[in-house]
Write an enzyme that holds these catalytic residues in place. Structure first.
Site, PDB file in Angstrom:
ATOM      1  N   ARG A 160       4.734   7.442   7.857  1.00 54.55           N
ATOM      2  CA  ARG A 160       3.582   8.222   7.566  1.00 54.55           C
ATOM      3  C   ARG A 160       2.492   7.297   7.746  1.00 54.55           C
ATOM      4  O   ARG A 160       1.257   7.554   8.081  1.00 54.55           O
ATOM      5  CB  ARG A 160       3.449   8.913   6.304  1.00 54.55           C
ATOM      6  N   TYR A 161       2.470   5.970   7.235  1.00 58.39           N
ATOM      7  CA  TYR A 161       1.245   5.223   7.074  1.00 58.39           C
ATOM      8  C   TYR A 161       0.859   4.239   7.972  1.00 58.39           C
ATOM      9  O   TYR A 161      -0.131   3.786   8.096  1.00 58.39           O
ATOM     10  CB  TYR A 161       1.491   4.920   5.535  1.00 58.39           C
ATOM     11  N   HIS A 213      29.613 -10.066   8.543  1.00 57.12           N
ATOM     12  CA  HIS A 213      28.658 -11.113   8.579  1.00 57.12           C
ATOM     13  C   HIS A 213      27.838 -10.616   9.768  1.00 57.12           C
ATOM     14  O   HIS A 213      28.259 -10.686  10.843  1.00 57.12           O
ATOM     15  CB  HIS A 213      29.510 -12.424   8.974  1.00 57.12           C
ATOM     16  N   SER A 216      23.583 -19.728   9.683  1.00 59.14           N
ATOM     17  CA  SER A 216      23.038 -18.274   9.862  1.00 59.14           C
ATOM     18  C   SER A 216      21.508 -18.354   9.745  1.00 59.14           C
ATOM     19  O   SER A 216      20.729 -17.693  10.216  1.00 59.14           O
ATOM     20  CB  SER A 216      23.758 -17.505   9.004  1.00 59.14           C
ATOM     21  N   HIS A 241     -19.283  -0.480 -18.835  1.00 59.55           N
ATOM     22  CA  HIS A 241     -18.396   0.237 -19.762  1.00 59.55           C
ATOM     23  C   HIS A 241     -18.526   1.738 -19.230  1.00 59.55           C
ATOM     24  O   HIS A 241     -18.196   2.592 -19.999  1.00 59.55           O
ATOM     25  CB  HIS A 241     -18.926   0.413 -21.286  1.00 59.55           C
ATOM     26  N   GLN A 288      19.619 -24.663   2.786  1.00 60.50           N
ATOM     27  CA  GLN A 288      20.106 -23.873   3.639  1.00 60.50           C
ATOM     28  C   GLN A 288      19.289 -22.987   4.108  1.00 60.50           C
ATOM     29  O   GLN A 288      19.168 -22.710   5.407  1.00 60.50           O
ATOM     30  CB  GLN A 288      21.447 -22.918   3.212  1.00 60.50           C
ATOM     31  N   SER A 344      -7.938  21.447  -1.443  1.00 61.51           N
ATOM     32  CA  SER A 344      -7.034  21.931  -2.394  1.00 61.51           C
ATOM     33  C   SER A 344      -6.169  23.153  -1.839  1.00 61.51           C
ATOM     34  O   SER A 344      -6.972  24.039  -1.224  1.00 61.51           O
ATOM     35  CB  SER A 344      -7.746  22.285  -3.743  1.00 61.51           C
ATOM     36  N   ARG A 349      -5.130   7.636  -1.804  1.00 59.27           N
ATOM     37  CA  ARG A 349      -3.849   6.909  -1.203  1.00 59.27           C
ATOM     38  C   ARG A 349      -4.268   5.606  -1.231  1.00 59.27           C
ATOM     39  O   ARG A 349      -3.109   4.679  -1.375  1.00 59.27           O
ATOM     40  CB  ARG A 349      -3.887   7.523  -0.008  1.00 59.27           C
TER      41      ARG A 349
END
Length: 484
Positions: free
Chosen positions: A14-15, A82, A108, A155, A237, A285, A299
């Site tokens: 979606r985004y 693996h 790896s 405030h 590693q 709405s 969003r």
């Protein structure tokens, strides 16, 4: 089974942008592994190891993994448990001349960690110009409205006036901090390079018969081919997982900024002072047809909240690593690294869209200012009376009594603020009656807001965005479109 029958991450479906989704896609990940194997083989050959031209040619020809090869690698991983060795096998099948030298001397994490560092770098390179574009667009907005007086809120109660443009500069200042944080994270990145199983380079020292200079050269060659200026001298590693935490801390801080800005826009929309873009066919709405909900800013708050918490995964993973490495970092990093970048990318798409079309309602702002301005003007009225020889304490008491009376009219009876009318009617204020209109002009209450906006843009914004202007990476004519 259809894709509609399985869970899809909304960041992907979606985004987020196509470029960011591709960066963290399986094809790009495994093709990057193959590219790393090509760079390793090329460099080993350049330093005298017995690798044929045919082997290099076949590897380059098949550097981008094809759809049918995913199934081959998946089947092999079922047997081997693996992932890297499964892909070594799949690559060797299409590049048989190289099958015996793919991954020569490597561990790896030569593939996985170096690839992740490439993705971190490239992901930041995608995000930074987008963030710079948002900053420039909001700066244009700030300059346009630098002199429009509006209520400030402390405030969440009306306070002395500011301007619409000055408030936007508060957002821009925080975004500039995010830009600096992300640039620093980008500039601090180095390559893991060619280090072997526990970071000692012992396997490569053996391959080159104890020639330390060639081992160092190999590390430098592969690092340069990958586009990094340098590699970490010290690694285990893996590269230190503190690097992930560092990058995700910068991204999470940006997420907090997104939520902060989104909340401010939502509050201003509720006051009807300002709105995010609203399309002609958009529905606010399903029940209340008149509504114009700030869905973009909501969003943005939601994605920002998610992003500002993802750094906890990286910090916890770094703290939990034992000695030279434990594999409990793997599964969580497969999620938190891509999600952080996709979330930041989605947030920038929203910010760009919002900044491209913010709507200001000066008439509403003026009405709200006028409702509160009589109270704010009282200090100016007191000072004007003192200049006329009136006692400051007497003036304060007269204003105090009338202010409380006017406040009661507003709060208890829902009437308009009539403080100024009360002042005009009281003989005590006769010396300054002729000055009241001047004392009540909103523009006299905004201090140096216009000058601050201009100075801020010239001294800080332009300086911070200079490299993006020069590179031509700002996309000021584009308003990022929302997929949904």
């Amino acid at each position: 089974m259809s894709a509609n029958d399985t869970y899809q991450d909304p960041l992907n479906s979606r985004y987020s942008s196509t470029e960011m989704k591709y960066l963290f896609s399986p094809r790009n990940r495994f093709s990057t592994w193959r590219q790393l194997w090509v760079w390793l083989a090329e460099s080993e050959k350049e330093l005298g190891l017995d690798i044929t031209d045919d082997a290099i040619t076949q590897m380059k020809k098949h550097q981008v993994i094809q759809d049918e090869e995913f199934a081959v690698a998946a089947e092999e991983e079922k047997k081997r448990r693996h992932d890297v060795m499964a892909h070594v096998h799949a690559f060797g099948l299409v590049a048989p001349a190289a099958s015996g030298i793919i991954h020569w001397g490597a561990t790896s994490c030569y593939c996985t960690d170096n690839a992740d560092l490439i993705f971190l770098r490239d992901g930041l390179d995608i995000l930074l110009p987008k963030l710079a574009t948002v900053i420039e667009k909001l700066s244009s907005f700030a300059k346009e409205y630098k002199s429009l007086p509006c209520l400030a809120y402390t405030h969440l109660q009306p306070a002395q006036l500011t301007t619409v443009g000055k408030r936007a500069c508060l957002w821009i200042q925080d975004l500039l901090k995010d830009l600096k944080n992300l640039e620093r994270a980008r500039d601090d990145l180095r390559f893991r390079g060619v280090k072997g199983t526990t970071g000692t380079q012992a396997s490569f020292l053996q391959i080159f018969n104890g020639d330390h200079a060639k081992v160092e050269q190999l590390d430098e060659l592969v690092t340069k081919k990958a586009g990094f200026e340098s590699a970490y001298i010290i690694s285990s590693q893996t590269y230190s997982r503190k690097i992930d935490a560092d990058v995700l801390n910068a991204l999470s801080s940006f997420g907090a900024t997104c939520e902060h800005i989104g909340q401010a826009i939502r509050l201003l929309a509720s006051f009807k002072e300002l709105e995010e873009p609203f399309e002609s066919t958009q529905i606010g709405s399903s029940a209340m047809a008149y509504k114009r909900n700030p869905m973009r800013s909501e969003r943005l708050c939601s994605l920002g909240r998610k992003l500002r918490n993802l750094n906890a995964d990286a910090s916890a993973t770094y703290a939990a690593q034992w000695m030279e490495r434990t594999l409990d970092d793997s599964a969580i990093r497969r999620m938190c690294l891509p999600q952080s970048f996709l979330c930041a990318d989605a947030s920038l798409i929203l910010l760009n869209n919002i900044a491209s079309g913010l709507v200001v309602y000066p008439a509403v702002i003026k009405k709200r200012v006028e409702a509160e301005l009589p109270f704010m003007a009282t200090e100016n009225i007191i000072m004007a009376l003192v200049k006329k020889g009136v006692s400051r304490q007497d003036a304060h008491e007269e204003i105090r009594v009338l202010s409380h009376e006017a406040g009661a009219e507003v709060k208890q009876h829902g009437r308009e603020n009539d403080l100024i009318e009360r002042i005009r009617k009281k003989e005590f204020f006769g010396p300054v009656i002729g000055e009241l209109d001047e004392l009540l002009k909103p523009e006299t209450f905004i201090g140096r807001c216009p000058e601050q906006v201009e100075a801020f843009y010239e001294r800080e914004v332009r300086k911070a965005l200079g490299k993006y202007y020069e590179a031509g990476t700002l996309k000021l004519d584009e308003a990022a479109e929302l997929k949904v």
